[in-house]
Design a protein around this motif. Structure first.
Motif, PDB file in Angstrom:
ATOM      1  N   ASP A  41      -2.172  -9.865   5.002  1.00  0.00           N
ATOM      2  CA  ASP A  41      -2.708  -9.516   3.440  1.00  0.00           C
ATOM      3  C   ASP A  41      -3.335 -10.707   2.796  1.00  0.00           C
ATOM      4  N   ALA A  42      -4.666 -10.404   2.069  1.00  0.00           N
ATOM      5  CA  ALA A  42      -5.329 -11.527   1.641  1.00  0.00           C
ATOM      6  C   ALA A  42      -4.642 -12.132   0.205  1.00  0.00           C
ATOM      7  N   GLY A  43      -3.875 -11.237  -0.248  1.00  0.00           N
ATOM      8  CA  GLY A  43      -3.063 -11.670  -1.567  1.00  0.00           C
ATOM      9  C   GLY A  43      -1.735 -12.065  -1.341  1.00  0.00           C
ATOM     10  N   TYR A  44      -1.054 -11.546  -2.578  1.00  0.00           N
ATOM     11  CA  TYR A  44       0.415 -11.725  -2.617  1.00  0.00           C
ATOM     12  C   TYR A  44       1.243 -10.394  -2.366  1.00  0.00           C
ATOM     13  N   TRP A  45       2.567 -10.417  -1.970  1.00  0.00           N
ATOM     14  CA  TRP A  45       3.286  -9.227  -2.110  1.00  0.00           C
ATOM     15  C   TRP A  45       3.227  -8.243  -3.362  1.00  0.00           C
ATOM     16  N   GLN A  46       2.887  -7.249  -3.186  1.00  0.00           N
ATOM     17  CA  GLN A  46       2.535  -6.149  -4.418  1.00  0.00           C
ATOM     18  C   GLN A  46       1.257  -6.321  -5.169  1.00  0.00           C
ATOM     19  N   GLU A  86      17.134   1.198   2.894  1.00  0.00           N
ATOM     20  CA  GLU A  86      17.221   0.391   1.394  1.00  0.00           C
ATOM     21  C   GLU A  86      16.749   1.553   0.355  1.00  0.00           C
ATOM     22  N   ASN A  87      17.397   1.569  -0.820  1.00  0.00           N
ATOM     23  CA  ASN A  87      17.262   2.439  -1.875  1.00  0.00           C
ATOM     24  C   ASN A  87      15.683   2.252  -2.458  1.00  0.00           C
ATOM     25  N   VAL A 153       9.430  10.543  -9.423  1.00  0.00           N
ATOM     26  CA  VAL A 153       8.994   9.151  -9.474  1.00  0.00           C
ATOM     27  C   VAL A 153       9.839   8.439  -8.473  1.00  0.00           C
ATOM     28  N   ALA A 154       9.062   7.058  -7.907  1.00  0.00           N
ATOM     29  CA  ALA A 154      10.063   6.053  -7.358  1.00  0.00           C
ATOM     30  C   ALA A 154       9.291   4.862  -7.935  1.00  0.00           C
ATOM     31  N   PRO A 155      10.033   4.170  -8.352  1.00  0.00           N
ATOM     32  CA  PRO A 155       9.529   2.868  -8.663  1.00  0.00           C
ATOM     33  C   PRO A 155       8.785   2.051  -7.370  1.00  0.00           C
ATOM     34  N   MET A 160       8.243  -0.632  -2.089  1.00  0.00           N
ATOM     35  CA  MET A 160       7.647  -1.700  -1.285  1.00  0.00           C
ATOM     36  C   MET A 160       8.618  -2.563  -0.732  1.00  0.00           C
ATOM     37  N   HIS A 161       9.669  -3.101  -1.486  1.00  0.00           N
ATOM     38  CA  HIS A 161      10.837  -3.792  -1.016  1.00  0.00           C
ATOM     39  C   HIS A 161      11.442  -2.979   0.124  1.00  0.00           C
TER      40      HIS A 161
END
Ligand SMILES: Cc1cc2nc3c(=O)[nH]c(=O)nc-3n(C[C@H](O)[C@H](O)[C@H](O)COP(=O)(O)OP(=O)(O)OC[C@H]3O[C@@H](n4cnc5c(N)ncnc54)[C@H](O)[C@@H]3O)c2cc1C
Length: 389
Positions: A41-46, A86-87, A153-155, A160-161
């Motif tokens: 990935d070119a950027g950062y996480w998220q 993971e939740n 919905v899911a945050p 991502m985590h």
């Protein structure tokens, strides 16, 4: 994860982009036993759209094609925490689609028939039912409401985590701040990528670069329909619980929900806004505020806490571009995502099956990359109605 470890010189499958699409695909490939998967990935996480969205998950639309795909994805969301270990904090609070105009009410009635055909549980709410589901809504403005009790919905941070952790556990190599600068081919097929001066050989390369998808396709020397588009959202200061389900105000292209903290998060889409900046934009905030105040008058008292924008990739029919690229063997694409948070579990699984087994699932087939040159766009009336009328 050792972020400073040298990049491998070769891998089996190289995924460009560690947004939710890239991570879901990597997880599904690893779960199927694929080894030596590299995600760059070119950027950062998220940092891409996957860390900036409204987190809404809608399990049905107005066309059979979209409904079959997103219903499957929503079904996978229900069991995702268990699978990833993971939740993901999925909350099945329901999803209400609200129509104001007569044409939209007619569409929602037709949509209900599509849902029946696809075996989806959706309900056209009578006025008394709507008052129970959304008491704070300005009911006098509503001409029809279609409710999906199984959606929610899911945050994005939790999802991502969870994907990130599951990928690490299964041995996927992930690198951030590592832009792919070139995509190589040899003997008529994709052969690897370049990161700075370093060449990485790969049997398969997948473009999952979100808004940058056209530039990536250009690097590979292949055509790709679509363009980058900016979407925006804002959060209001917390209020008492006013809005239970996720809500789509179809005539305003406005999506919203109230978080567990009490903030109303959402945004309206406004045509002709700048496409390439993440700066705050007053006309979009104003359109969103107008939608909130007209449809949920009690929100008129709440102040805007923050606003943000993100860039997505949009295809000519607003549907995903998912599958093998016909012009270059070994190259696959996951792009064109305007509902890519909702669609990630299905997209990751179905694309992984296409790569590993060579099978193209019926739910994925309509979204083939080459459908536009073949004159087979997918008409999703809910979105087309809102954009063009
Ligand atoms: C304000 C807003 C609200 C939204 N609301 C919703 C919603 O409620 N529900 C929903 O389902 N969807 C929603 N979306 C859309 C959703 O966020 C996207 O469809 C989804 O995140 C796309 O995921 P992605 O992995 O394809 O793209 P991204 O998350 O953008 O990831 C692409 C990644 O590719 C990387 N990349 C690009 N070029 C290169 C390169 N050359 N080398 C290496 N890496 C590269 C980028 O750095 C980026 O991290 C919303 C989007 C926004 C902006």
């Amino acid at each position: 994860m050792n972020l400073n470890a040298p990049l491998p010189k070769r891998c089996s499958i190289l995924i460009v982009g560690a947004g939710i699409q890239g991570l879901s695909l990597a997880f599904n490939l690893a779960e199927r036993g694929v080894r030596d998967i590299l995600v760059l990935d070119a950027g950062y996480w998220q940092g891409g759209a996957s860390g900036r969205n409204g987190t809404l998950i809608r399990g049905a639309f107005s066309s059979v094609e979209w409904t079959r795909f997103f219903a499957y994805s929503n079904q996978l969301w229900h069991g995702l925490s268990r699978r990833l270990g993971e939740n993901v904090m999925y909350s099945m609070r329901g999803y209400s689609m609200i129509g104001e105009r007569t044409a939209t009410a007619e569409l929602l009635h037709r949509t209900r028939e599509v849902h029946r055909e696809c075996g989806i549980d959706s309900q056209l709410l009578a006025p008394a039912q709507l008052r129970r589901v959304l008491p704070a809504l300005a009911h006098e403005r509503v001409s029809a409401a279609l409710h999906l009790p199984g959606s929610g919905v899911a945050p994005h941070h939790a999802a991502m985590h969870a994907y990130h952790k599951a990928c690490e556990r299964l041995g996927v190599t992930l690198r951030y701040r590592t832009p792919v600068a070139a995509i190589d081919r040899s003997a008529g097929r994709v052969s690897g990528v370049r990161v700075g001066e370093q060449r990485i050989d790969a049997d398969v390369v997948v473009l999952a670069g979100g808004a940058n998808s056209n530039a990536l396709a250009q690097m590979a020397g292949v055509p790709l329909e679509g363009y980058p588009m900016r979407l925006e959202a804002m959060a209001l200061e917390p209020t008492r619980p006013l809005i239970g389900p996720a809500v789509a105000l179809l005539d305003r292209l406005c999506y919203m929900h109230q978080t567990a903290r009490g903030e109303v998060v959402g945004g309206a889409e406004v045509a002709e806004r700048p496409q390439d900046t993440l700066n705050a934009d007053v006309p979009v905030m104003a359109a969103t505020a107008k939608a909130y105040m007209e449809m949920f008058p009690q929100l008129g008292q709440a102040r805007i806490l923050r606003q943000w924008a993100g860039l997505v990739h949009i295809s000519p029919d607003f549907g995903p571009l998912l599958g093998a690229h016909p012009a270059l063997p070994g190259l696959f694409v996951s792009a064109g995502w305007c509902y890519g948070h909702a669609g990630a579990p299905a997209a990751g699984e179905l694309l992984a099956r296409a790569i590993v087994e060579g099978t193209v699932d019926e739910r994925m087939k309509p979204f083939a990359v080459e459908r536009f040159v073949q004159g087979r766009p997918v008409v999703e009336p809910g979105i087309v109605l809102s954009h063009f009328e």
